[in-house]
Scaffold this motif. Structure first.
Motif, PDB file in Angstrom:
ATOM      1  N   ALA A 136       6.486  -2.374 -10.973  1.00 39.34           N
ATOM      2  CA  ALA A 136       6.651  -1.225 -11.870  1.00 39.34           C
ATOM      3  C   ALA A 136       6.200   0.057 -11.184  1.00 39.34           C
ATOM      4  O   ALA A 136       6.852   1.105 -11.303  1.00 39.34           O
ATOM      5  CB  ALA A 136       5.860  -1.450 -13.156  1.00 39.34           C
ATOM      6  N   PHE A 137       5.097  -0.013 -10.472  1.00 42.89           N
ATOM      7  CA  PHE A 137       4.607   1.148  -9.722  1.00 42.89           C
ATOM      8  C   PHE A 137       5.626   1.577  -8.664  1.00 42.89           C
ATOM      9  O   PHE A 137       5.973   2.769  -8.562  1.00 42.89           O
ATOM     10  CB  PHE A 137       3.274   0.797  -9.069  1.00 42.89           C
ATOM     11  CG  PHE A 137       2.786   1.783  -8.041  1.00 42.89           C
ATOM     12  CD1 PHE A 137       2.333   3.042  -8.418  1.00 42.89           C
ATOM     13  CD2 PHE A 137       2.771   1.457  -6.695  1.00 42.89           C
ATOM     14  CE1 PHE A 137       1.871   3.958  -7.468  1.00 42.89           C
ATOM     15  CE2 PHE A 137       2.312   2.349  -5.733  1.00 42.89           C
ATOM     16  CZ  PHE A 137       1.871   3.606  -6.133  1.00 42.89           C
TER      17      PHE A 137
ATOM     18  N   ALA B 157       8.823   1.022  -8.590  1.00 43.01           N
ATOM     19  CA  ALA B 157      10.022   1.548  -9.245  1.00 43.01           C
ATOM     20  C   ALA B 157       9.798   2.982  -9.704  1.00 43.01           C
ATOM     21  O   ALA B 157      10.690   3.841  -9.567  1.00 43.01           O
ATOM     22  CB  ALA B 157      10.407   0.658 -10.422  1.00 43.01           C
ATOM     23  N   ASP B 158       8.619   3.269 -10.230  1.00 46.04           N
ATOM     24  CA  ASP B 158       8.317   4.632 -10.674  1.00 46.04           C
ATOM     25  C   ASP B 158       8.276   5.594  -9.490  1.00 46.04           C
ATOM     26  O   ASP B 158       8.771   6.729  -9.582  1.00 46.04           O
ATOM     27  CB  ASP B 158       6.978   4.658 -11.415  1.00 46.04           C
ATOM     28  CG  ASP B 158       7.050   4.020 -12.789  1.00 46.04           C
ATOM     29  OD1 ASP B 158       8.177   3.746 -13.250  1.00 46.04           O
ATOM     30  OD2 ASP B 158       5.984   3.775 -13.381  1.00 46.04           O
TER      31      ASP B 158
ATOM     32  N   ALA C 179      11.780   6.240  -8.412  1.00 41.71           N
ATOM     33  CA  ALA C 179      12.481   7.088  -9.375  1.00 41.71           C
ATOM     34  C   ALA C 179      12.107   8.547  -9.180  1.00 41.71           C
ATOM     35  O   ALA C 179      12.977   9.438  -9.206  1.00 41.71           O
ATOM     36  CB  ALA C 179      12.158   6.641 -10.798  1.00 41.71           C
ATOM     37  N   VAL C 180      10.837   8.819  -8.951  1.00 38.51           N
ATOM     38  CA  VAL C 180      10.387  10.190  -8.703  1.00 38.51           C
ATOM     39  C   VAL C 180      11.004  10.713  -7.413  1.00 38.51           C
ATOM     40  O   VAL C 180      11.465  11.864  -7.350  1.00 38.51           O
ATOM     41  CB  VAL C 180       8.849  10.244  -8.652  1.00 38.51           C
ATOM     42  CG1 VAL C 180       8.383  11.610  -8.168  1.00 38.51           C
ATOM     43  CG2 VAL C 180       8.257   9.944 -10.022  1.00 38.51           C
TER      44      VAL C 180
ATOM     45  N   SER D 165      -1.583  11.371  -7.038  1.00 40.57           N
ATOM     46  CA  SER D 165      -1.261  10.527  -8.186  1.00 40.57           C
ATOM     47  C   SER D 165      -1.950   9.185  -8.008  1.00 40.57           C
ATOM     48  O   SER D 165      -1.777   8.515  -6.985  1.00 40.57           O
ATOM     49  CB  SER D 165       0.252  10.325  -8.280  1.00 40.57           C
ATOM     50  OG  SER D 165       0.581   9.332  -9.238  1.00 40.57           O
TER      51      SER D 165
ATOM     52  N   ARG E  27      -2.917   5.463 -10.018  1.00 36.10           N
ATOM     53  CA  ARG E  27      -2.811   4.519 -11.126  1.00 36.10           C
ATOM     54  C   ARG E  27      -3.778   3.375 -10.850  1.00 36.10           C
ATOM     55  O   ARG E  27      -3.827   2.862  -9.727  1.00 36.10           O
ATOM     56  CB  ARG E  27      -1.377   3.992 -11.230  1.00 36.10           C
ATOM     57  CG  ARG E  27      -1.108   3.082 -12.413  1.00 36.10           C
ATOM     58  CD  ARG E  27       0.335   2.627 -12.463  1.00 36.10           C
ATOM     59  NE  ARG E  27       1.269   3.759 -12.492  1.00 36.10           N
ATOM     60  CZ  ARG E  27       2.586   3.628 -12.602  1.00 36.10           C
ATOM     61  NH1 ARG E  27       3.137   2.421 -12.690  1.00 36.10           N
ATOM     62  NH2 ARG E  27       3.362   4.697 -12.612  1.00 36.10           N
TER      63      ARG E  27
ATOM     64  N   SER F  99       4.047   5.060  -0.418  1.00 39.93           N
ATOM     65  CA  SER F  99       3.007   4.812  -1.407  1.00 39.93           C
ATOM     66  C   SER F  99       1.935   3.946  -0.771  1.00 39.93           C
ATOM     67  O   SER F  99       2.142   3.307   0.258  1.00 39.93           O
ATOM     68  CB  SER F  99       3.565   4.122  -2.659  1.00 39.93           C
ATOM     69  OG  SER F  99       3.924   2.775  -2.374  1.00 39.93           O
TER      70      SER F  99
END
Length: 356
Positions: free
Chosen positions: A344-345, A347-348, A351-352, A317, A319, A123
Protein backbone atom coordinates in the motif's frame (compact mmCIF):
# COMPACT_ATOMS: atom_id res chain seq x y z
CA UNK A 1 14.78 -26.78 -0.42
CA UNK A 2 13.94 -25.64 -3.94
CA UNK A 3 13.21 -21.98 -4.53
CA UNK A 4 9.58 -20.93 -4.57
CA UNK A 5 7.85 -20.53 -7.96
CA UNK A 6 8.91 -17.36 -9.77
CA UNK A 7 12.03 -16.84 -7.61
CA UNK A 8 15.41 -17.05 -9.33
CA UNK A 9 18.91 -17.50 -7.89
CA UNK A 10 21.45 -15.26 -9.64
CA UNK A 11 25.19 -14.64 -9.31
CA UNK A 12 26.35 -11.22 -10.52
CA UNK A 13 29.93 -10.05 -10.94
CA UNK A 14 30.23 -6.39 -9.97
CA UNK A 15 33.18 -4.03 -9.81
CA UNK A 16 33.42 -4.66 -6.04
CA UNK A 17 32.56 -8.32 -5.49
CA UNK A 18 30.51 -11.25 -6.76
CA UNK A 19 26.97 -10.94 -5.38
CA UNK A 20 24.40 -13.69 -4.99
CA UNK A 21 20.77 -12.62 -4.98
CA UNK A 22 17.26 -13.88 -5.27
CA UNK A 23 15.22 -12.16 -7.97
CA UNK A 24 11.62 -12.14 -9.13
CA UNK A 25 9.53 -10.12 -11.56
CA UNK A 26 10.35 -8.77 -15.02
CA UNK A 27 13.65 -7.15 -15.96
CA UNK A 28 11.86 -3.89 -16.81
CA UNK A 29 9.87 -3.80 -13.57
CA UNK A 30 10.11 -1.08 -10.94
CA UNK A 31 13.20 -1.95 -8.87
CA UNK A 32 12.41 -3.02 -5.30
CA UNK A 33 15.43 -4.00 -3.21
CA UNK A 34 15.04 -6.01 -0.01
CA UNK A 35 18.13 -5.87 2.21
CA UNK A 36 18.40 -8.38 5.05
CA UNK A 37 19.94 -7.74 8.44
CA UNK A 38 22.63 -9.27 10.61
CA UNK A 39 22.78 -13.08 10.71
CA UNK A 40 20.44 -13.56 7.78
CA UNK A 41 20.41 -13.58 3.96
CA UNK A 42 18.21 -12.57 1.06
CA UNK A 43 16.38 -15.85 1.45
CA UNK A 44 14.63 -14.47 4.55
CA UNK A 45 12.47 -12.53 2.05
CA UNK A 46 11.87 -15.41 -0.36
CA UNK A 47 8.39 -16.24 0.95
CA UNK A 48 7.22 -12.71 0.07
CA UNK A 49 8.58 -12.53 -3.46
CA UNK A 50 5.95 -14.61 -5.33
CA UNK A 51 3.27 -12.43 -3.71
CA UNK A 52 4.67 -9.11 -4.91
CA UNK A 53 2.99 -7.83 -8.10
CA UNK A 54 4.98 -8.34 -11.28
CA UNK A 55 5.09 -4.60 -11.84
CA UNK A 56 8.16 -4.82 -9.58
CA UNK A 57 11.57 -6.30 -10.22
CA UNK A 58 12.41 -7.62 -6.76
CA UNK A 59 16.04 -8.07 -5.71
CA UNK A 60 17.02 -9.71 -2.42
CA UNK A 61 20.83 -9.87 -2.34
CA UNK A 62 23.05 -11.63 0.16
CA UNK A 63 25.11 -8.79 1.58
CA UNK A 64 28.86 -8.88 2.19
CA UNK A 65 29.72 -11.47 4.83
CA UNK A 66 26.51 -13.46 4.46
CA UNK A 67 24.94 -16.12 2.29
CA UNK A 68 26.49 -17.06 -1.04
CA UNK A 69 27.99 -13.66 -1.87
CA UNK A 70 31.79 -13.56 -2.21
CA UNK A 71 33.14 -13.59 1.38
CA UNK A 72 35.16 -10.39 1.44
CA UNK A 73 36.07 -8.48 4.61
CA UNK A 74 33.98 -5.57 5.86
CA UNK A 75 35.58 -2.25 6.84
CA UNK A 76 33.72 -1.34 10.02
CA UNK A 77 35.12 2.19 10.11
CA UNK A 78 32.79 2.98 7.20
CA UNK A 79 29.71 1.87 9.13
CA UNK A 80 27.44 0.15 6.60
CA UNK A 81 28.87 2.06 3.63
CA UNK A 82 30.55 -1.10 2.32
CA UNK A 83 27.06 -2.59 2.02
CA UNK A 84 25.73 0.58 0.40
CA UNK A 85 28.55 0.66 -2.15
CA UNK A 86 28.08 -3.04 -2.85
CA UNK A 87 24.41 -2.40 -3.55
CA UNK A 88 25.24 0.49 -5.87
CA UNK A 89 27.71 -1.71 -7.75
CA UNK A 90 25.07 -4.45 -8.04
CA UNK A 91 22.50 -2.08 -9.50
CA UNK A 92 25.09 -0.78 -11.96
CA UNK A 93 26.03 -4.31 -13.03
CA UNK A 94 22.34 -5.12 -13.58
CA UNK A 95 21.88 -1.97 -15.66
CA UNK A 96 19.32 -0.50 -13.26
CA UNK A 97 19.54 3.27 -13.56
CA UNK A 98 16.20 4.35 -12.06
CA UNK A 99 15.87 5.13 -8.33
CA UNK A 100 14.94 1.93 -6.48
CA UNK A 101 12.51 1.42 -3.65
CA UNK A 102 14.66 0.24 -0.74
CA UNK A 103 13.68 -1.95 2.20
CA UNK A 104 16.23 -2.34 5.01
CA UNK A 105 15.74 -4.82 7.84
CA UNK A 106 17.67 -4.01 11.04
CA UNK A 107 21.32 -3.69 9.88
CA UNK A 108 20.03 -3.26 6.33
CA UNK A 109 18.33 -0.02 7.38
CA UNK A 110 21.70 1.59 8.07
CA UNK A 111 22.87 0.42 4.64
CA UNK A 112 19.97 2.00 2.74
CA UNK A 113 20.51 5.31 4.54
CA UNK A 114 24.18 5.17 3.55
CA UNK A 115 23.06 4.48 -0.04
CA UNK A 116 20.88 7.60 -0.24
CA UNK A 117 23.75 9.85 0.83
CA UNK A 118 25.13 9.48 -2.69
CA UNK A 119 22.29 8.08 -4.85
CA UNK A 120 18.56 8.75 -5.16
CA UNK A 121 15.91 6.32 -3.95
CA UNK A 122 12.20 6.22 -4.73
CA UNK A 123 11.37 5.36 -1.11
CA UNK A 124 12.85 3.97 2.11
CA UNK A 125 11.19 1.28 4.21
CA UNK A 126 12.69 0.59 7.62
CA UNK A 127 11.91 -2.84 9.05
CA UNK A 128 12.84 -2.92 12.75
CA UNK A 129 15.85 -0.72 11.94
CA UNK A 130 19.00 -0.37 13.98
CA UNK A 131 18.91 2.90 15.91
CA UNK A 132 19.95 6.03 13.98
CA UNK A 133 22.77 6.31 16.56
CA UNK A 134 24.04 2.75 16.15
CA UNK A 135 23.86 -0.13 18.59
CA UNK A 136 25.04 0.12 22.18
CA UNK A 137 26.51 2.57 24.65
CA UNK A 138 24.76 5.83 23.72
CA UNK A 139 22.22 8.15 25.32
CA UNK A 140 18.93 9.25 23.80
CA UNK A 141 20.57 12.09 21.82
CA UNK A 142 23.33 9.83 20.51
CA UNK A 143 26.02 11.02 22.93
CA UNK A 144 28.33 8.09 23.80
CA UNK A 145 28.62 6.97 27.41
CA UNK A 146 32.41 6.83 26.95
CA UNK A 147 34.72 8.47 24.44
CA UNK A 148 35.81 5.09 23.05
CA UNK A 149 32.20 3.88 22.67
CA UNK A 150 32.61 1.21 25.32
CA UNK A 151 29.77 -1.28 25.41
CA UNK A 152 29.41 -1.60 21.64
CA UNK A 153 31.02 -3.54 18.83
CA UNK A 154 32.25 -7.10 18.44
CA UNK A 155 33.24 -7.45 22.08
CA UNK A 156 29.59 -7.08 23.07
CA UNK A 157 28.57 -10.22 21.14
CA UNK A 158 28.08 -13.29 23.31
CA UNK A 159 31.04 -15.62 22.63
CA UNK A 160 28.83 -18.65 23.22
CA UNK A 161 26.76 -17.66 20.19
CA UNK A 162 29.88 -17.29 18.04
CA UNK A 163 31.20 -20.65 19.21
CA UNK A 164 27.85 -22.28 18.47
CA UNK A 165 27.84 -20.82 14.97
CA UNK A 166 31.38 -22.07 14.36
CA UNK A 167 30.31 -25.60 15.32
CA UNK A 168 27.04 -25.41 13.35
CA UNK A 169 25.54 -26.50 16.64
CA UNK A 170 21.87 -27.43 16.36
CA UNK A 171 21.46 -28.97 19.79
CA UNK A 172 17.88 -28.18 20.89
CA UNK A 173 19.13 -27.91 24.47
CA UNK A 174 21.65 -25.20 23.61
CA UNK A 175 20.04 -21.75 23.99
CA UNK A 176 22.82 -20.32 21.81
CA UNK A 177 22.18 -22.56 18.81
CA UNK A 178 21.13 -20.28 15.98
CA UNK A 179 17.80 -22.11 15.68
CA UNK A 180 16.93 -21.24 19.27
CA UNK A 181 18.28 -17.70 18.92
CA UNK A 182 16.20 -17.17 15.78
CA UNK A 183 13.08 -18.50 17.49
CA UNK A 184 13.54 -16.36 20.59
CA UNK A 185 14.65 -13.07 18.99
CA UNK A 186 13.42 -12.94 15.40
CA UNK A 187 9.87 -14.18 15.90
CA UNK A 188 7.03 -13.63 18.33
CA UNK A 189 6.49 -16.09 21.21
CA UNK A 190 4.44 -19.02 20.00
CA UNK A 191 5.14 -18.38 16.33
CA UNK A 192 6.48 -21.40 14.45
CA UNK A 193 7.73 -21.77 10.92
CA UNK A 194 7.13 -24.95 8.93
CA UNK A 195 10.00 -27.29 9.82
CA UNK A 196 11.36 -27.42 6.28
CA UNK A 197 11.37 -23.63 6.00
CA UNK A 198 13.05 -23.20 9.37
CA UNK A 199 15.75 -25.65 8.29
CA UNK A 200 16.42 -23.51 5.21
CA UNK A 201 16.84 -20.32 7.24
CA UNK A 202 19.10 -22.02 9.79
CA UNK A 203 21.28 -23.31 6.94
CA UNK A 204 21.40 -19.80 5.46
CA UNK A 205 22.67 -18.29 8.72
CA UNK A 206 25.34 -20.98 8.92
CA UNK A 207 26.83 -19.54 5.71
CA UNK A 208 27.89 -16.43 7.70
CA UNK A 209 31.53 -15.38 7.35
CA UNK A 210 32.87 -15.77 10.89
CA UNK A 211 35.87 -14.08 12.45
CA UNK A 212 37.52 -10.70 12.53
CA UNK A 213 36.54 -9.80 8.95
CA UNK A 214 32.92 -10.89 9.28
CA UNK A 215 30.85 -11.82 12.31
CA UNK A 216 31.34 -10.48 14.87
CA UNK A 217 34.61 -8.70 13.95
CA UNK A 218 37.73 -7.80 15.91
CA UNK A 219 37.25 -6.68 19.50
CA UNK A 220 39.08 -4.06 21.54
CA UNK A 221 39.36 -3.58 25.27
CA UNK A 222 38.34 -0.45 27.14
CA UNK A 223 39.17 1.09 30.54
CA UNK A 224 35.47 1.96 30.79
CA UNK A 225 32.68 -0.37 31.89
CA UNK A 226 31.92 -3.00 30.59
CA UNK A 227 35.53 -3.31 29.37
CA UNK A 228 34.96 -3.76 25.62
CA UNK A 229 35.07 -1.27 22.75
CA UNK A 230 34.63 -1.56 18.98
CA UNK A 231 37.40 -2.72 16.69
CA UNK A 232 37.74 -1.76 13.03
CA UNK A 233 36.60 -4.86 11.14
CA UNK A 234 33.44 -6.91 10.84
CA UNK A 235 29.72 -6.40 11.06
CA UNK A 236 29.21 -5.92 14.81
CA UNK A 237 31.78 -3.12 14.83
CA UNK A 238 30.12 -1.54 11.79
CA UNK A 239 26.98 -1.25 13.91
CA UNK A 240 28.76 0.53 16.75
CA UNK A 241 27.75 4.16 17.28
CA UNK A 242 31.40 4.97 16.69
CA UNK A 243 30.85 4.30 12.98
CA UNK A 244 27.10 3.84 12.39
CA UNK A 245 24.74 6.81 12.36
CA UNK A 246 21.87 7.68 10.09
CA UNK A 247 20.30 10.67 11.83
CA UNK A 248 21.69 12.76 8.96
CA UNK A 249 18.77 11.66 6.76
CA UNK A 250 17.05 14.75 8.16
CA UNK A 251 19.30 16.79 5.87
CA UNK A 252 18.54 14.84 2.67
CA UNK A 253 17.33 16.91 -0.27
CA UNK A 254 15.15 15.65 -1.82
CA UNK A 255 13.71 13.47 0.92
CA UNK A 256 12.35 10.09 -0.19
CA UNK A 257 9.10 8.98 1.45
CA UNK A 258 9.70 6.79 4.51
CA UNK A 259 7.78 3.83 5.92
CA UNK A 260 8.80 2.62 9.39
CA UNK A 261 7.47 -0.80 10.42
CA UNK A 262 8.36 -2.32 13.79
CA UNK A 263 7.40 -5.31 15.90
CA UNK A 264 6.10 -4.18 19.28
CA UNK A 265 7.67 -7.27 20.90
CA UNK A 266 11.08 -6.76 19.29
CA UNK A 267 13.82 -7.62 21.78
CA UNK A 268 16.71 -6.73 19.47
CA UNK A 269 15.78 -3.12 18.68
CA UNK A 270 13.94 -1.95 21.75
CA UNK A 271 13.87 0.67 24.47
CA UNK A 272 14.88 -2.10 26.88
CA UNK A 273 16.77 -4.69 24.83
CA UNK A 274 18.19 -7.64 26.78
CA UNK A 275 21.21 -7.36 24.45
CA UNK A 276 21.98 -3.86 25.80
CA UNK A 277 24.69 -3.62 28.46
CA UNK A 278 22.62 -0.94 30.22
CA UNK A 279 19.84 -3.48 30.71
CA UNK A 280 22.23 -6.32 31.60
CA UNK A 281 24.06 -4.13 34.11
CA UNK A 282 20.87 -2.95 35.80
CA UNK A 283 19.76 -6.57 36.13
CA UNK A 284 23.08 -7.52 37.75
CA UNK A 285 23.98 -9.85 34.89
CA UNK A 286 27.20 -7.97 34.10
CA UNK A 287 29.10 -7.01 37.25
CA UNK A 288 30.28 -3.52 38.01
CA UNK A 289 27.52 -1.51 36.32
CA UNK A 290 28.24 2.15 37.19
CA UNK A 291 24.55 3.06 37.30
CA UNK A 292 22.03 4.69 35.00
CA UNK A 293 23.73 8.08 35.22
CA UNK A 294 26.98 6.71 33.76
CA UNK A 295 25.61 3.94 31.53
CA UNK A 296 21.86 4.25 30.85
CA UNK A 297 19.75 1.92 28.78
CA UNK A 298 19.75 2.90 25.10
CA UNK A 299 16.18 3.85 24.12
CA UNK A 300 16.46 2.61 20.56
CA UNK A 301 12.82 2.82 19.44
CA UNK A 302 12.54 6.29 20.97
CA UNK A 303 15.67 7.33 19.06
CA UNK A 304 14.14 6.12 15.79
CA UNK A 305 10.93 8.00 16.52
CA UNK A 306 12.85 11.18 17.44
CA UNK A 307 14.81 11.22 14.19
CA UNK A 308 11.82 10.41 11.99
CA UNK A 309 9.81 13.16 13.66
CA UNK A 310 12.64 15.56 12.77
CA UNK A 311 12.61 14.17 9.23
CA UNK A 312 8.89 14.91 8.95
CA UNK A 313 9.30 18.37 10.48
CA UNK A 314 11.95 19.10 7.86
CA UNK A 315 9.49 18.31 5.06
CA UNK A 316 9.80 14.54 4.67
CA UNK A 317 6.87 12.15 4.42
CA UNK A 318 6.83 9.49 7.16
CA UNK A 319 4.38 6.66 7.71
CA UNK A 320 4.75 4.45 10.81
CA UNK A 321 3.18 1.10 11.61
CA UNK A 322 3.73 -0.81 14.84
CA UNK A 323 2.95 -4.53 14.73
CA UNK A 324 1.44 -5.68 18.00
CA UNK A 325 2.30 -9.30 18.71
CA UNK A 326 5.33 -9.27 16.39
CA UNK A 327 9.01 -9.43 17.27
CA UNK A 328 12.11 -8.51 15.22
CA UNK A 329 10.73 -10.01 12.00
CA UNK A 330 7.15 -8.90 11.28
CA UNK A 331 7.80 -9.63 7.60
CA UNK A 332 7.72 -13.28 8.72
CA UNK A 333 5.64 -13.56 11.90
CA UNK A 334 3.03 -11.08 10.54
CA UNK A 335 3.63 -11.79 6.86
CA UNK A 336 0.19 -10.96 5.46
CA UNK A 337 -0.26 -7.67 7.27
CA UNK A 338 3.34 -6.54 6.80
CA UNK A 339 3.27 -7.19 3.06
CA UNK A 340 -0.08 -5.41 2.73
CA UNK A 341 1.33 -2.35 4.51
CA UNK A 342 4.43 -2.32 2.30
CA UNK A 343 2.51 -2.69 -0.95
CA UNK A 344 0.00 0.00 0.00
CA UNK A 345 2.86 2.37 0.81
CA UNK A 346 4.62 1.63 -2.48
CA UNK A 347 1.38 2.11 -4.43
CA UNK A 348 0.82 5.49 -2.78
CA UNK A 349 4.39 6.59 -3.54
CA UNK A 350 4.04 5.56 -7.16
CA UNK A 351 0.66 7.33 -7.43
CA UNK A 352 2.20 10.56 -6.15
CA UNK A 353 5.14 10.20 -8.53
CA UNK A 354 2.75 9.65 -11.45
CA UNK A 355 0.75 12.78 -10.62
CA UNK A 356 3.84 14.93 -10.10
Amino acid sequence: MDLLPGVRSVQVDTERLRVHLLESGPADGVPLVLLHGNLSTGRFYEHLMPRIPDTYRVLAPDMRGFGDTEPLPLDATRGLTDWADDLAALLDALGIDRPPHLVGWSTGAAAITAFVRTRPAASLTFLDPVSPYGYGGVRRDGTPNADDHAGSGAGSVNPQLVASLARHDDDPGNPFSIRNVMRSLFFAPGFTLPAEREDVLVAEIHKTLLGDDGYPGDAATSPHWPGVAPGVRGIANALSPKYCRWDDIVDLDPKPPVLWTHGALDLVVSDASPLDFGVLGAQGLVPGWPGAHEFPVQPQVTQIRDVLQRYAAAGGSVRSEMFEGSAHGPCIDAEDRWLAVLLAFLADVRAVDTVS
